[in-house]
Motif scaffolding. Structure first.
Motif, PDB file in Angstrom:
ATOM      1  N   THR A   1       0.831  -1.211   0.000  1.00 19.17           N
ATOM      2  CA  THR A   1       0.000   0.000   0.000  1.00 19.17           C
ATOM      3  C   THR A   1       0.863   1.258   0.000  1.00 19.17           C
ATOM      4  N   LEU A   2       1.929   1.228   0.791  1.00 22.18           N
ATOM      5  CA  LEU A   2       2.838   2.373   0.859  1.00 22.18           C
ATOM      6  C   LEU A   2       3.510   2.618  -0.481  1.00 22.18           C
ATOM      7  N   LEU A   3       3.891   1.524  -1.168  1.00 25.93           N
ATOM      8  CA  LEU A   3       4.538   1.645  -2.467  1.00 25.93           C
ATOM      9  C   LEU A   3       3.583   2.235  -3.502  1.00 25.93           C
ATOM     10  N   ILE A   4       2.325   1.777  -3.491  1.00 30.10           N
ATOM     11  CA  ILE A   4       1.319   2.309  -4.417  1.00 30.10           C
ATOM     12  C   ILE A   4       1.094   3.799  -4.158  1.00 30.10           C
ATOM     13  N   LYS A   5       1.017   4.162  -2.887  1.00 32.89           N
ATOM     14  CA  LYS A   5       0.816   5.567  -2.521  1.00 32.89           C
ATOM     15  C   LYS A   5       1.979   6.428  -3.009  1.00 32.89           C
ATOM     16  N   GLN A   6       3.187   5.914  -2.836  1.00 31.08           N
ATOM     17  CA  GLN A   6       4.372   6.658  -3.265  1.00 31.08           C
ATOM     18  C   GLN A   6       4.394   6.828  -4.782  1.00 31.08           C
ATOM     19  N   LYS A   7       4.043   5.769  -5.511  1.00 30.61           N
ATOM     20  CA  LYS A   7       4.043   5.840  -6.973  1.00 30.61           C
ATOM     21  C   LYS A   7       2.986   6.814  -7.474  1.00 30.61           C
ATOM     22  N   ASN A   8       1.820   6.817  -6.844  1.00 29.66           N
ATOM     23  CA  ASN A   8       0.773   7.758  -7.237  1.00 29.66           C
ATOM     24  C   ASN A   8       1.209   9.201  -7.004  1.00 29.66           C
ATOM     25  N   PHE A   9       1.859   9.421  -5.879  1.00 31.69           N
ATOM     26  CA  PHE A   9       2.390  10.761  -5.578  1.00 31.69           C
ATOM     27  C   PHE A   9       3.380  11.193  -6.667  1.00 31.69           C
ATOM     28  N   GLN A  10       4.287  10.287  -7.041  1.00 36.74           N
ATOM     29  CA  GLN A  10       5.305  10.615  -8.042  1.00 36.74           C
ATOM     30  C   GLN A  10       4.686  10.863  -9.412  1.00 36.74           C
ATOM     31  N   LYS A  11       3.669  10.060  -9.755  1.00 39.15           N
ATOM     32  CA  LYS A  11       3.015  10.245 -11.049  1.00 39.15           C
ATOM     33  C   LYS A  11       2.295  11.589 -11.124  1.00 39.15           C
ATOM     34  N   ILE A  12       1.622  11.956 -10.043  1.00 41.45           N
ATOM     35  CA  ILE A  12       0.929  13.251 -10.023  1.00 41.45           C
ATOM     36  C   ILE A  12       1.947  14.391 -10.102  1.00 41.45           C
ATOM     37  N   HIS A  13       3.011  14.265  -9.338  1.00 44.00           N
ATOM     38  CA  HIS A  13       4.075  15.281  -9.383  1.00 44.00           C
ATOM     39  C   HIS A  13       4.641  15.407 -10.793  1.00 44.00           C
ATOM     40  N   ALA A  14       4.823  14.273 -11.469  1.00 41.23           N
ATOM     41  CA  ALA A  14       5.411  14.281 -12.808  1.00 41.23           C
ATOM     42  C   ALA A  14       4.545  15.036 -13.813  1.00 41.23           C
ATOM     43  N   LEU A  15       3.235  15.002 -13.629  1.00 38.33           N
ATOM     44  CA  LEU A  15       2.353  15.700 -14.560  1.00 38.33           C
ATOM     45  C   LEU A  15       2.631  17.202 -14.611  1.00 38.33           C
ATOM     46  N   PHE A  16       3.068  17.746 -13.499  1.00 38.99           N
ATOM     47  CA  PHE A  16       3.317  19.189 -13.448  1.00 38.99           C
ATOM     48  C   PHE A  16       4.548  19.593 -14.255  1.00 38.99           C
ATOM     49  N   PHE A  17       5.347  18.607 -14.656  1.00 40.82           N
ATOM     50  CA  PHE A  17       6.481  18.892 -15.525  1.00 40.82           C
ATOM     51  C   PHE A  17       6.084  18.831 -16.998  1.00 40.82           C
ATOM     52  N   GLN A  18       4.876  18.362 -17.256  1.00 42.67           N
ATOM     53  CA  GLN A  18       4.394  18.288 -18.632  1.00 42.67           C
ATOM     54  C   GLN A  18       3.329  19.340 -18.939  1.00 42.67           C
ATOM     55  N   TYR A  19       2.626  19.795 -17.905  1.00 45.30           N
ATOM     56  CA  TYR A  19       1.555  20.765 -18.094  1.00 45.30           C
ATOM     57  C   TYR A  19       1.855  22.021 -17.277  1.00 45.30           C
ATOM     58  N   PRO A  20       1.843  23.194 -17.910  1.00 45.49           N
ATOM     59  CA  PRO A  20       2.093  24.434 -17.159  1.00 45.49           C
ATOM     60  C   PRO A  20       1.100  24.639 -16.027  1.00 45.49           C
ATOM     61  N   VAL A  21      -0.171  24.333 -16.296  1.00 46.78           N
ATOM     62  CA  VAL A  21      -1.235  24.428 -15.293  1.00 46.78           C
ATOM     63  C   VAL A  21      -2.149  23.217 -15.468  1.00 46.78           C
ATOM     64  N   ILE A  22      -2.528  22.599 -14.370  1.00 41.41           N
ATOM     65  CA  ILE A  22      -3.389  21.424 -14.457  1.00 41.41           C
ATOM     66  C   ILE A  22      -4.304  21.373 -13.230  1.00 41.41           C
ATOM     67  N   SER A  23      -5.506  20.865 -13.416  1.00 39.11           N
ATOM     68  CA  SER A  23      -6.502  20.818 -12.339  1.00 39.11           C
ATOM     69  C   SER A  23      -6.671  19.383 -11.835  1.00 39.11           C
ATOM     70  N   LYS A  24      -7.326  19.252 -10.692  1.00 44.83           N
ATOM     71  CA  LYS A  24      -7.594  17.922 -10.132  1.00 44.83           C
ATOM     72  C   LYS A  24      -8.424  17.057 -11.089  1.00 44.83           C
ATOM     73  N   PRO A  25      -9.529  17.588 -11.654  1.00 46.77           N
ATOM     74  CA  PRO A  25     -10.305  16.750 -12.570  1.00 46.77           C
ATOM     75  C   PRO A  25      -9.481  16.241 -13.756  1.00 46.77           C
ATOM     76  N   ARG A  26      -8.571  17.082 -14.242  1.00 40.24           N
ATOM     77  CA  ARG A  26      -7.730  16.676 -15.379  1.00 40.24           C
ATOM     78  C   ARG A  26      -6.753  15.575 -14.950  1.00 40.24           C
ATOM     79  N   ILE A  27      -6.227  15.674 -13.735  1.00 40.91           N
ATOM     80  CA  ILE A  27      -5.327  14.641 -13.219  1.00 40.91           C
ATOM     81  C   ILE A  27      -6.076  13.317 -13.069  1.00 40.91           C
TER      82      ILE A  27
END
Length: 391
Positions: free
Chosen positions: A5-31
């Motif tokens: 569970t901890l590993l899944i949580k960490q990966k989800n955090f990293q994936k969400i963080h990574a999106l901000f390097f691809q999109y200048p601005v992004i919203s929760k619904p888009r994520i």
């Protein structure tokens, strides 16, 4: 919470963080839409990213259901790199953030020499500058150092230096001194890195820096091509002309001796003064801004014509061999207009054995502080690529 569970949580955090390097601005619904995660999961990680000051509220965005949603963006200086430029009489420093902006640019008088005390003064200067910026060690990705010298492909040491009196410089020695990662980079390649960063469509090109000295870099598949040792792109030492002009490398008639700014200008002449007389107007700053008109002086037109002829003679074999676009940067770039580029292309086409169309020479996107910015961008680009690879 178990390990899975901890590993899944960490990966989800990293994936969400990574999106901000691809999109200048992004919203929760888009994520939610992009990653297929639940809204509560995304909300939890957004809160954590905000708490860690990795992202910030940015603006309202239109969501799919028509209601406005809060947009979020990276905190640009959540992580930074330092760009350092070693020049003949000074050292320049800048903070380069995650979006490639350079701030707090400062210049420090420090004549370069091969004496041991030069490196002591250099390190003291850089340490003081870094300390004054008040970033934590965790925020600093590294220090990129631009030098007027050829650097090996790994960026670990200088392998050829004739412009700077400094003969030896190793990244490992400086890294120990600063307790931070350090990479050395040829100044022209730093400028090419800046061009790659700010022109996302750029894939293959020859970058030419026209400053006091001439320099070149090869861009292949959106990356700098260093060659086997690090000499790739050094077009400044291609043979050009038969006048016996002596180059700083010890040879004669290198392209450097015909096409650098030093070759264009007379002693004590300034670039802006040359173009004032060439164009027939008074420039109020270092770019083509008209403040009044003067009589255009024909001898300057002839000097410019001769310069472009020599430049075409030097660039033609480069274009013939590689057949990729040529980007002109450096101190000369802000003064070039479309007519200059067309004329230079025309001269190259006149030498060509094959049918060649216009439109293969362009001015650089980044025309100021490109080497300084590019020095820091190595670490910024590496950080962004590592995080984006998690998607």
């Amino acid at each position: 919470m178990n390990n899975d569970t901890l590993l899944i949580k960490q990966k989800n955090f990293q994936k969400i963080h990574a999106l901000f390097f691809q999109y200048p601005v992004i919203s929760k619904p888009r994520i939610v839409q992009l990653l297929g995660l639940s809204t509560p999961t995304v909300s939890t990680h957004i809160t954590e990213l905000l708490n860690q000051k990795l992202i910030q509220p940015s603006s309202s965005m239109q969501s799919q259901n028509g209601r406005p949603a809060i947009g979020y963006s990276l905190v640009p200086d959540a992580k930074v790199a330092f760009g350092v430029e070693i020049k003949f009489n000074q050292v320049r420093c800048a903070v380069v953030d995650l979006v490639g902006h350079a701030t707090n640019i400062q210049e420090f008088p420090l004549p370069c020499s091969d004496q041991a005390n030069y490196l002591e003064k250099f390190c003291t200067t850089i340490k003081s500058y870094i300390q004054a910026q008040a970033y934590t060690p965790e925020q600093i990705l590294g220090i990129g150092i631009s030098v007027q010298a050829v650097v090996n492909a790994e960026g670990s040491e200088m392998i050829y230096s004739r412009i700077l009196p400094l003969k030896t410089l190793k990244a490992a020695d400086l890294s120990r001194e600063f307790a931070l990662p350090v990479r050395l980079c040829h100044d022209v390649e730093c400028s090419a890195l800046s061009e790659l960063w700010f022109d996302q469509n750029l894939s293959d090109a020859v970058y030419v820096s026209i400053a006091e000295h001439l320099g070149g870099a090869l861009i292949l598949n959106h990356r700098i091509e260093y060659g086997k040792v690090g000499y790739a792109g050094a077009l400044e030492h291609l043979p050009c002309g038969t006048e016996g002009r002596k180059c700083y490398c010890g040879r004669q008639d290198c392209l450097e001796t015909y096409c650098s700014i030093s070759a264009l200008l007379h002693k004590e002449e300034r670039l802006r003064d040359f173009f004032t007389r060439l164009r027939g107007f008074v420039a109020t700053n270092d770019v083509d801004v008209s403040a009044g008109y003067i009589i255009e002086q024909p001898q300057y037109r002839q000097r410019w014509e001769d310069y472009l002829t020599a430049f075409a003679r030097g660039l033609y074999p480069v274009y013939l061999l590689l057949e990729r676009d040529i980007i002109l940067g450096g101190d000369l770039a802000p003064y070039l207009n479309e007519q200059d580029l067309y004329l230079l292309e025309d001269k190259i086409i006149s030498l060509s054995a094959f049918p060649t169309a216009h439109g293969f020479i362009h001015k650089a996107t980044v025309q100021k502080d490109s080497a300084l910015i590019g020095a820091g961008l190595f670490f910024i680009r590496k950080e962004r690529e590592q995080i984006s690879s998690l998607l």
